[in-house]
Scaffold this motif. Structure first.
Motif, PDB file in Angstrom:
ATOM      1  N   UNK A  97       4.755  -2.766  -6.987  1.00 50.52           N
ATOM      2  CA  UNK A  97       3.549  -2.987  -6.193  1.00 50.52           C
ATOM      3  C   UNK A  97       2.406  -2.103  -6.699  1.00 50.52           C
ATOM      4  N   UNK A  98       2.748  -0.856  -7.031  1.00 50.35           N
ATOM      5  CA  UNK A  98       1.743   0.089  -7.528  1.00 50.35           C
ATOM      6  C   UNK A  98       1.166  -0.364  -8.860  1.00 50.35           C
ATOM      7  N   UNK A  99       2.042  -0.871  -9.746  1.00 52.74           N
ATOM      8  CA  UNK A  99       1.579  -1.330 -11.056  1.00 52.74           C
ATOM      9  C   UNK A  99       0.673  -2.548 -10.925  1.00 52.74           C
ATOM     10  N   UNK A 100       0.994  -3.414  -9.966  1.00 53.88           N
ATOM     11  CA  UNK A 100       0.186  -4.624  -9.796  1.00 53.88           C
ATOM     12  C   UNK A 100      -1.179  -4.284  -9.206  1.00 53.88           C
ATOM     13  N   UNK A 101      -1.182  -3.488  -8.152  1.00 51.37           N
ATOM     14  CA  UNK A 101      -2.453  -3.103  -7.504  1.00 51.37           C
ATOM     15  C   UNK A 101      -2.208  -1.808  -6.738  1.00 51.37           C
ATOM     16  N   UNK A 102      -2.791  -0.728  -7.232  1.00 47.49           N
ATOM     17  CA  UNK A 102      -2.525   0.590  -6.632  1.00 47.49           C
ATOM     18  C   UNK A 102      -2.967   0.653  -5.173  1.00 47.49           C
ATOM     19  N   UNK A 103      -3.912  -0.192  -4.781  1.00 49.69           N
ATOM     20  CA  UNK A 103      -4.387  -0.185  -3.393  1.00 49.69           C
ATOM     21  C   UNK A 103      -3.324  -0.654  -2.412  1.00 49.69           C
ATOM     22  N   UNK A 104      -2.300  -1.367  -2.917  1.00 51.51           N
ATOM     23  CA  UNK A 104      -1.226  -1.816  -2.029  1.00 51.51           C
ATOM     24  C   UNK A 104      -0.453  -0.644  -1.443  1.00 51.51           C
ATOM     25  N   UNK A 105      -0.465   0.486  -2.147  1.00 44.45           N
ATOM     26  CA  UNK A 105       0.267   1.659  -1.654  1.00 44.45           C
ATOM     27  C   UNK A 105      -0.447   2.315  -0.465  1.00 44.45           C
ATOM     28  N   UNK A 106      -1.701   1.911  -0.205  1.00 42.42           N
ATOM     29  CA  UNK A 106      -2.428   2.448   0.950  1.00 42.42           C
ATOM     30  C   UNK A 106      -2.151   1.646   2.217  1.00 42.42           C
ATOM     31  N   UNK A 107      -1.505   0.492   2.061  1.00 39.96           N
ATOM     32  CA  UNK A 107      -1.219  -0.349   3.224  1.00 39.96           C
ATOM     33  C   UNK A 107      -0.082   0.251   4.047  1.00 39.96           C
ATOM     34  N   UNK A 108      -0.120  -0.026   5.344  1.00 40.15           N
ATOM     35  CA  UNK A 108       0.975   0.374   6.215  1.00 40.15           C
ATOM     36  C   UNK A 108       2.255  -0.334   5.756  1.00 40.15           C
ATOM     37  N   UNK A 109       3.334   0.441   5.614  1.00 41.28           N
ATOM     38  CA  UNK A 109       4.592  -0.145   5.154  1.00 41.28           C
ATOM     39  C   UNK A 109       5.713   0.204   6.142  1.00 41.28           C
ATOM     40  N   UNK A 110       6.441  -0.813   6.547  1.00 45.68           N
ATOM     41  CA  UNK A 110       7.592  -0.636   7.438  1.00 45.68           C
ATOM     42  C   UNK A 110       8.854  -0.892   6.624  1.00 45.68           C
ATOM     43  N   UNK A 111       9.758   0.069   6.632  1.00 48.23           N
ATOM     44  CA  UNK A 111      11.007  -0.053   5.870  1.00 48.23           C
ATOM     45  C   UNK A 111      12.085  -0.615   6.788  1.00 48.23           C
ATOM     46  N   UNK A 112      12.729  -1.698   6.337  1.00 42.29           N
ATOM     47  CA  UNK A 112      13.741  -2.379   7.126  1.00 42.29           C
ATOM     48  C   UNK A 112      15.084  -2.284   6.413  1.00 42.29           C
ATOM     49  N   UNK A 113      16.065  -1.683   7.077  1.00 41.81           N
ATOM     50  CA  UNK A 113      17.440  -1.614   6.553  1.00 41.81           C
ATOM     51  C   UNK A 113      18.196  -2.818   7.102  1.00 41.81           C
TER      52      UNK A 113
END
Length: 433
Positions: free
Chosen positions: A265-281
């Motif tokens: 995701x970071x390589x494609x668009x570094x701005x994606x890392x600023x989005x809220x991310x929910x980790x689902x197990x």
């Protein structure tokens, strides 16, 4: 079939031709000029329609040519303007010029419109050229030619939430149990070949749109697996739900999966890392999942202290409500947060771009193989196309236009002499001093 990128050719309509006509009515002496103007050609307009999901309509038809305006008529009657050509596209469509790569519009709202090619104006009839010194002119213009463009249409889905992760981690199952969407589910990789959308509603009556994206693998940003083709659809999402197979059923380490996907995701668009991310197990109903979860938490908490992990089983629907409440709460938080709200408005603002473009006055003069002088330039070519060469008066007017643009002087500087051939588009003239 989901088609999210197409290349098409469009051309707006030419303006109708003006005409030369004179009144010849009984008892009306010296009736004077009566040639009407031509009608305006059709604009080519793109309109966002929430009822359309893909570019299927543009898969086979690649050329769209608008109608020309009606020619002028006698008795000073103007030709009819032709009806605009409206092309409907999905909400979330980006329109880009194929040659320059410039973004012309980003249609993010239903019924939003943009004119991408303006129809030519109608040519003027001889009524328009009457003066005290020339009350009966025999001059009329041809209609202005329409604009033509090669375009790339690119779709970025408008979803609140995007599900990402490796193939077969349960993304499609999550979408199927939380919405009425029916994505394909099977026990092999890359079952999902195109994004699926579903409207999810929580038990406390909050709703949002969730997108299930095709599985990613290491190297997706450079083309591995299904490549990064579908990563564009996550760019508009407000929340990323990162789904992990905590059972390690395919022999992968969930921690490594987490790092690999975030890296892509970071390589494609570094701005994606600023989005809220929910980790689902996911797949917590399988025996070894609890042990793997403890190892995952031990590793991840060393790097990210505030990370929250939602444990679910999409297969048994365990803890699904907790996940949906967490997503809805996160979306509410984004909506209420001034900083995040500003970012949201940047995403959904009216992205139709209109720029003032000055008329191009420049032209170039070159020599062809036979020694003729070839003139090229948008303004001089436009004047050439709008000239009626069947009438001497129109030809003399075109010659004056050339002189006012400095063409004659430029030809002399290039060495053009009396009797030399000059070419403009398909026309040939003899240079006369």
């Amino acid at each position: 079939m989901f088609i999210d990128e197409v290349s098409i050719y469009i051309r707006s309509g030419d303006g109708g031709n003006g005409i030369v006509a004179f009144r010849r009515e009984k008892y009306v002496p010296k009736g004077g000029p009566a040639g009407g103007d031509g009608g305006k050609g059709s604009d080519v307009i793109f309109k966002a329609d929430e009822g359309i999901r893909t570019f299927m309509d543009y898969r086979y038809q690649k050329k769209f040519i608008a109608k020309s305006g009606e020619n002028g008529m006698s008795k000073g009657m103007h030709g009819r303007k032709s009806k605009d050509l409206i092309l409907k596209v999905p909400v979330g469509t980006i329109i880009r010029d194929k040659e320059s790569k410039e973004i012309l519009a980003d249609l993010v709202e239903n019924n939003q419109e943009v004119v991408v090619a303006k129809g030519g104006r109608g040519g003027r009839g001889n009524c328009r050229f009457a003066t005290p010194s020339n009350p009966a002119p025999e001059i009329a213009e041809n209609g202005e030619p329409g604009e033509e463009r090669n375009l790339i249409l690119e779709l970025k889905l408008m979803a609140d939430v995007g599900l990402v992760g490796f193939p077969s981690v349960g993304k499609s199952t999550i979408l199927s149990v939380t919405s009425k969407a029916k994505p394909k589910i099977a026990s092999y990789h890359f079952t999902t070949l195109a994004p699926n959308l579903g409207v999810v509603e929580t038990k406390d009556n909050r709703s949002f749109v969730m997108a299930d994206l095709p599985g990613l693998i290491e190297g997706a940003s450079t083309g591995s697996g299904l490549g990064h083709k579908f990563l564009r659809h996550i760019e508009r999402t407000k929340v990323i739900v990162h789904v992990l197979d905590m059972s390690s059923s395919e022999g992968r380490d969930p921690y490594e999966d987490y790092k690999i996907i975030n890296n892509e995701l970071k390589k494609y668009n570094i701005n994606l890392m600023k989005r809220k991310q929910i980790v689902v197990a996911n797949k917590m109903d399988i025996a070894q999942s609890n042990e793997n979860l403890l190892k995952f938490k031990e590793k991840i908490l060393k790097e990210e202290k505030n990370i929250e992990i939602i444990e679910i089983s999409a297969y048994t629907k365990s803890n699904i409500d907790k996940l949906l409440y967490k997503i809805a709460d996160t979306l509410d938080e984004i909506e209420n947060n001034n900083e995040e709200k500003s970012e949201k408005e940047n995403i959904t603002e009216n992205r139709v771009i209109y720029k003032h473009t000055k008329s191009d006055e420049t032209f170039t003069i070159t020599r062809d193989d036979k020694g003729a002088y070839v003139i090229k330039g948008s303004r001089i070519e436009r004047a050439f196309k709008m000239t009626d060469f069947n009438r001497d008066s129109s030809i003399r007017r075109f010659a004056k236009q050339m002189r006012s643009m400095g063409v004659d002087e430029a030809l002399r500087k290039k060495g053009c002499k009396n009797g030399d051939i000059v070419k403009i588009l398909k026309g040939e003239f003899e240079f006369i001093e």
